[in-house]
Scaffold this active site. Structure first.
Site, PDB file in Angstrom:
ATOM      1  N   GLY A 191      -2.549  -4.213   5.958  1.00  0.00           N
ATOM      2  CA  GLY A 191      -3.905  -4.475   5.479  1.00  0.00           C
ATOM      3  C   GLY A 191      -4.156  -3.743   4.181  1.00  0.00           C
ATOM      4  O   GLY A 191      -3.219  -3.446   3.433  1.00  0.00           O
ATOM      5  N   SER A 192      -5.418  -3.388   3.971  1.00  0.00           N
ATOM      6  CA  SER A 192      -5.830  -2.940   2.634  1.00  0.00           C
ATOM      7  C   SER A 192      -5.164  -1.669   2.143  1.00  0.00           C
ATOM      8  O   SER A 192      -5.184  -1.421   0.944  1.00  0.00           O
ATOM      9  CB  SER A 192      -7.334  -2.736   2.606  1.00  0.00           C
ATOM     10  OG  SER A 192      -7.960  -3.853   3.155  1.00  0.00           O
TER      11      SER A 192
END
Lengths: 741, 257
Positions: free
Chosen positions: A301-302
């Protein structure tokens, strides 16, 4: 006649002499063996005893960086039972005559059902049994309890086993060695060759019946004990991690949660832990045999955006103040990339704003549109994705990234913000560590030294290793500033992770769990990776929460990861702030000239005394205005620390009261006895704020002095009356302390 | 044949000699017993003088009383070890006693008092010495004595005092001299918690466990703080070592974990 007598006498004399002589010889020999030869013989005897026990090597210890023992080999006892009477010694009743009673008494101590013990005790085919598994290699406390029962036929057999003094403590890192002595997991297994040592051997001649012949040793090779493994782990920081994990584990349900603490400048792992875990002393129901930090592959993810960002800055494709349209980004032939607020976005915003808000679109523009595949992938590779970091932990995974694989355009776009690609936690720790330390990718490592078990000499030392430079110092600094904004500025997604008083920089990550090529609704992996202090990072902490079962699973980062991150980061920073191992270098030197001795001053005149005290490094408090010294405190030859105050009295009576403000109770008492006055009223604790005899007033023998004290930590603020009363009550409680008489 | 005649003659001579010798032995024995009886009856065999040396806190009378020695008791029956153990077990302030006997009739008790490591102050301000074994000597309140030891102001758990006293005993005397007050303020999580007020103005937070080892850092810790130009404050010397100036404590109050 005479001849015969003479002959008899001669013979008697001769035989008697012979006996006497041999007796003397015997006594002399005994004496010789007992007193002259004895040390040598004792050494020889010991040699034989030791040889027989030295054949099995002792497994090496595992210790943390400061020498705190995390795993050691210790004594253990196995409970054995003699089941049948002795055939050639009928009178010996030392066997289990009452299995029923024996079993019921042993059951609670050995934590084994009574029936199982009974089953063993009732065996007819053998004379003797070990009571396994409950009585197999038990610690001394349990063995003592068994001994106390004094059951006939129950005995103990001494063996050795592995102990882990802290129980569930970095269990996945250290792993465990089972009761059979087989290294099963983690470092125990990885470093087994070092820890195991070498078995010795002893060959000797035997007679026909198999008895060893005296002096018949043919060859003898002593066992070599296993080496000591020193880890980079810090016991204290690890215990903060374990604490935080325990709290999270007790409060929330989730599939797993892991924490890594590393020193980004060297790549040393300072702490690593995860839940669910196990107690290596009694490994039962281990849910996962691999260390999730190095073996679990997941979509980051981020947090992965940090890498895209660094690549874009290094390639000069990023301008913090440039505007772009957030919300959605269209890619031909596939669904558009959307920002995490369901593709609504925040209109036209700057890239800096985009980084702060963790806008997917911003990173697709930077990574997919501007860097393009080749440049993006070469940076991912440089940062170490798709390859093993080489940490000394077993079963390290690579993650799914492979630059030679064919990726669809939409996949490449997803990779820029950390989806459609899997990584391991340790890869991310290394990659973000490179940003923290100014652009150098350091190899993460956990084994610091191998030491000799006997001499404690370093056999092998592992030094920090730079794998490669990935970005320039300047780029790293820009990335750190942006990550600082993520945590400490308005609209930053990392705000829940901010620590007052410290500059934390970091990035949150929320990824959906993919199964069979589809994202599963409501299942997320939340993570946060951050370092502090921002510009000279000393610690990097990574927290990963997998599939939390809470009302809003996508907020797992804020709810579960943030408290873990904050408590670990804050406590560790505080610990490192003035940790003694930093001041270590010059401590000894200071300690050397720190202490001094009180000189004898009585009878000397004041200026002489002042000079002597000055040379000794002591501060003089002179009382009275006489010329010669009549009393002193402390008495001569007392050991003192340099810079401490000593009192000298120059007149016998009628001295002026000195100002006591800021002095301690003990100093007041010392002064009082020097001045021959009585301290009658003492209020509060700490340092004097008021005194009943004003400074400058003349005091005479027997005067009464009262003082009020307060600790400086509340700076003069008098304690509230209520609390004072309570304190007094507490103090009277102390009176029930044992009185000696 | 001549042989047989000669033997009886020889025997006769022997018997005469033997009776003479027996008489001599009996006489000797008689005088010996007489002497012994006289000795035990006379004052030479009795304790005439008992002296106590080395006692500062404890009074000589107290020592003699607990030794169970008295005048005119049999000197030879005095068992050195028994006397010593009876004194040591009855008076906790005493560490060891050496009993010296000098014939005739002199007994010297050389007392070695236990090192006292601290004073315990009750709420009336009275001070009692605490021995290195953690025993509070309540029958010897020190009123006139020089207060040359740390003062324990508050002690919550009596069972922990022996452990602490032992640690304090181990501590370097130079550092011990710096300690003014000791407060044992246990919390739920930390039953060992101690607060120390130091003469040089620092407040030390520490724990009983490994107290001596932890406090050994104090001088160099303060030294390095001074070098860095820090002011006075709170120093935490437990497993974790940190420093916090007093002012900061005031502004963001209870930040510490």
């Amino acid at each position: 006649m005479k001849d015969i007598r003479k002959k008899i006498n001669l013979r008697t004399f001769f035989i008697g002499g012979l006996f006497t002589l041999s007796f003397f010889a015997l006594i002399f020999r005994t004496f010789w063996i007992q007193y002259i030869d004895s040390p040598e013989l004792l050494v020889k005897a010991k040699d034989t005893w030791e040889r027989s026990s030295a054949l099995n090597p002792k497994r090496g210890e595992i210790v943390d960086r400061n020498g705190q023992v995390l795993a050691y080999q210790g004594k253990a006892y196995t409970v054995i039972a003699r089941l049948k009477p002795y055939p050639n010694d009928k009178k010996n009743t030392n066997y289990v005559s009452n299995p029923e009673e024996t079993a019921s008494k042993l059951a609670p101590i050995l934590d084994m059902p009574k029936e199982k013990i009974l089953q063993r005790l009732m065996r007819k085919d053998v004379d003797q049994v070990e009571i396994r598994p409950g009585g197999w290699k038990v610690p001394k406390e349990t063995a003592d309890k068994v001994k106390e029962l004094n059951l006939p036929g129950i005995g103990l057999y001494e063996e050795s086993r592995r102990y882990y003094p802290y129980g569930t403590f970095a269990s996945h890192v250290i792993g465990y060695t089972n009761l059979d002595g087989e290294a099963k997991m983690g470092l125990e297994r990885q470093m087994d060759e070092q820890l195991r040592g070498e078995k010795g051997s002893l060959k000797f001649r035997k007679d026909r019946l198999g008895n060893q012949l005296p002096g018949g040793v043919e060859s003898y090779k002593p066992a070599k004990d296993g080496n000591k493994v020193v880890l980079t782990l810090n016991h204290q920081i690890q215990s903060y991690v374990e604490d935080a994990l325990n709290q999270a584990d007790a409060k929330y349900k989730m599939k797993s949660v892991s924490v890594v603490v590393a020193d980004p400048n060297t790549g040393q792992i300072l702490a690593m832990g995860s839940r669910p875990s196990f107690n290596p002393n009694a490994p039962k129901d281990i849910q996962n045999f691999t260390n999730p930090v190095v073996s679990a592959e997941f979509e980051p993810g981020s947090t992965f955006k940090i890498v895209t960002l660094a690549a874009a800055i290094e390639e000069k494709e990023f301008n913090a103040n440039e505007y772009y349209k957030s919300g959605t980004y269209k890619i031909k032939g596939s669904p558009p990339v959307r920002d995490h607020n369901r593709g609504i976005g925040w209109g036209w915003i700057t890239f800096k704003e985009g980084v702060k808000r963790s806008s997917n679109v911003a990173f697709v523009i930077l990574g997919y549109d501007r860097l393009k595949k080749d440049r993006l992938f070469s940076y991912l590779q440089k940062f170490g994705f798709g390859g093993k970091t080489g940490i000394e932990l077993p079963h390290e995974a690579r993650g799914s990234f492979d630059p030679n694989r064919k990726y669809y355009p939409r996949d490449i776009a997803s990779i820029t913000f950390g989806q459609g690609v899997t990584v391991t936690a340790i890869q991310q720790v290394a990659a973000v560590g490179a940003i923290a330390n100014g652009g150098k990718l350091m190899k993460p490592y956990i084994v610091k030294e191998i030491r000799d078990p006997k001499t404690n000499e370093v056999i092998q030392e592992f030094k920090p290793q730079m794998v490669r430079r990935v970005v320039s110092e300047d780029t790293a600094k820009q990335v750190r500033d942006l990550l600082d904004a993520v945590v400490n500025e308005k609209h930053g997604t990392g705000q829940p992770f901010a620590l007052p008083g410290y500059h934390v920089a970091g990035k949150t990550g929320t990824a959906q769990v993919a199964r069979n090529g589809h994202y599963v609704r409501g299942k997320y992996i939340n993570s946060f990776i951050g370092f502090a202090p921002k510009d000279k990072p000393r610690l990097l902490v990574y927290v990963m929460v997998e599939e939390p079962q809470i009302d809003t699973p996508s907020a797992g980062g804020k709810i579960i990861a943030a408290p873990i991150f904050k408590s670990v980061m804050e406590r560790s920073l505080q610990y490192l702030k003035l940790s003694p191992d930093e001041t270590d270098g010059h401590t000894t030197e200071i300690m050397g000239d720190e202490s001094t001795v009180m000189p004898d001053l009585i009878g000397k005149n004041v200026s002489q005394a002042k000079q002597i005290l000055g040379q000794a490094g002591l501060r003089a408090e002179i009382l009275g205005n006489g010329k010669t010294i009549v009393r002193q405190y402390p008495s001569a030859k007392a050991e003192l620390t340099k810079g401490s105050a000593v009192y000298i009295l120059t007149v016998k009576d009628g001295t002026q009261m000195p100002n006591l403000t800021g002095k301690t109770l003990r100093e007041v008492m010392e002064l009082a006895s020097l001045l021959d006055i009585q301290v009658t009223g003492i209020n509060g604790e700490g340092y004097v704020i008021t005194q009943s005899i004003q400074p400058g007033a003349k005091v005479k023998k027997g005067d009464k002095l009262a003082v009020t004290l307060a600790p400086k930590s509340t700076t003069g603020a008098a304690q509230p009356e209520g609390e004072k009363a309570k304190k007094h009550k507490e103090e009277s409680g102390e009176q029930n302390i044992k009185t000696a008489n | 044949m001549a042989n047989i005649e000669k033997i009886p003659r020889l025997r006769k001579e022997n018997r005469k000699k033997r009776t003479n010798r027996q008489l001599l032995i009996l006489l000797l024995l008689f005088f010996l017993v007489l002497l012994l009886v006289l000795f035990f009856q006379s004052s030479i065999s009795r304790v005439q003088d008992i002296s106590v040396t080395g006692a500062q806190l404890v009074s000589p009378g107290e020592v003699i009383k607990q030794s169970h020695l008295h005048f005119d008791m049999q000197y030879l029956l005095v068992n050195k070890e028994k006397v010593a153990t009876s004194i040591v077990s009855a008076i906790p302030a005493i560490e060891s006693v050496e009993v010296r006997k000098t014939f005739p009739g002199k007994i010297e008790l050389v007392v070695k008092e236990r090192p006292r490591v601290a004073f315990l102050m009750n709420n009336r301000g009275e001070l009692y010495p605490v021995t290195n074994k953690g025993v509070v000597l309540r029958q010897y309140p020190s009123s006139d004595e020089m207060v040359d030891k740390p003062i324990i102001r508050l002690w919550k758990t009596e069972q922990l005092l022996p452990e602490f006293a032992e640690q304090l005993d181990k501590l370097d005397p130079g550092i011990r001299r710096q300690i003014s007050e000791i407060r044992h303020e246990p919390t739920k999580n930390n039953p060992d918690r101690l607060i120390l007020f130091m003469k040089d103005g620092f407040e030390v937070h520490t724990v009983i466990q490994d107290f001596a080892d932890n406090m050994a850092w104090y001088p160099s810790f303060v030294q390095s703080l001074k070098r860095e130009g820090k002011t006075e404050g709170i120093i935490n010397l437990s497993e974790v070592k940190w420093f916090e100036p007093y002012k900061q404590q005031q502004t963001n109050g209870n930040k510490q974990p």
